[in-house]
Scaffold this active site. Structure first.
Site: not given
Length: 283
Positions: A30, A34, A36-37, A61, A152, A155, A189
């Site tokens: 989305m 960062h 992590g992505h 969502q 996640d 998910q 976040r």
């Protein structure tokens, strides 16, 4: 890196690669990317000939009390990071492209069982939105591999179950959670947290580690471990939503016979909701 926003050009490029016999790895996001992505993109590059990343803020969502409009959109910055990683294609559809008839008329995908409880309990409809958009993106991109972060975890289990149940020909590749030096799980976040709040948020991972240690030592019951963790989180100023020790596959609350576990945690710090997890294998 190509950037496309419409289905026709996306499918044309995918078809061209398929005709050449090239494999495709996919990273749906989305945006507001960062490290992590980027670790997902790096994993994708190791798996396939071509890497496709999507950036789409999925309205399906988001719950009634979650502000879709405030979700950070940093497309130009995201593009720079993806170009540096030599991503092959970035897909940036609009809501009208993904849901041309509107959300009210959109078919959807429900994944029972693993969607329930935990984040699914606190965010009704959230995983229906995730499963629906991921199914649609899989149909558009037709990847051989798709990379998802273990941060996640629910998910990840929803998508893995969905792919198995619906016989979707995509290999789901879990990628380990990327963490700050403090242990805090990297998340979009985290950008809402002050430095002081980030220090407080470290307590989530610390509580997970302590609970995992107690499980391995078999020194306390699952109920006692959970109670201690909730008290520990509350003592730091966090507001815990849940701290659940679960069967890793089903995500049902663990019983004494379960050996393959995952500890799922969610807590609020101010208005920021943070999640994390830790997998535990018992002998």
């Amino acid at each position: 890196m190509q950037t496309v926003s419409d289905v026709i050009h996306l499918r044309s490029q995918i078809r061209h690669w398929k005709q050449q016999g090239l494999t495709i790895a996919f990273v749906p996001t989305m945006g507001n990317l960062h490290l992590g992505h980027f670790s997902l993109v790096e994993k994708a590059k190791s798996l396939a000939d071509k890497v496709v990343v999507s950036i789409f803020v999925n309205p399906m969502q988001f719950g009634q009390n979650e502000d879709l409009d405030k979700y950070p959109r940093t497309l130009e910055q995201d593009k720079k990071g993806l170009i540096d990683l030599e991503t092959d294609l970035l897909f940036t559809p609009t809501v009208d492209v993904i849901y041309p008839h509107g959300l009210a008329e959109q078919s959807y995908v429900d994944v029972p069982g693993v969607s329930e409880g935990h984040c699914g309990g606190d965010r009704p409809g959230h995983f229906r939105g995730v499963a629906t958009v991921v199914t649609k993106l899989f149909n558009l991109v037709q990847p051989d591999f798709a990379c998802f972060g273990e941060k996640d975890f629910q998910q990840l289990q929803v998508i893995t179950t969905m792919v198995n149940d619906l016989s979707i020909p995509v290999e789901i590749v879990p990628v380990a959670t990327k963490r700050e030096q403090s242990g805090l799980a990297m998340s979009s976040r985290n950008g809402y947290l002050s430095e002081t709040q980030k220090q407080t948020a470290q307590a989530i991972y610390a509580s997970l580690q302590q609970a995992a240690q107690s499980l391995k030592q078999q020194s306390l019951t699952i109920e006692s471990i959970t109670e201690q963790a909730l008290e520990q989180l509350e003592s730091t100023g966090l507001i815990p939503e849940y701290f659940n020790i679960c069967n890793k596959r089903t995500l049902k609350l663990a019983c004494d016979d379960d050996k393959s576990l995952v500890i799922l945690a969610a807590a609020k710090l101010g208005s920021v909701r943070l999640i994390d997890n830790l997998q535990v294998e018992l002998g």
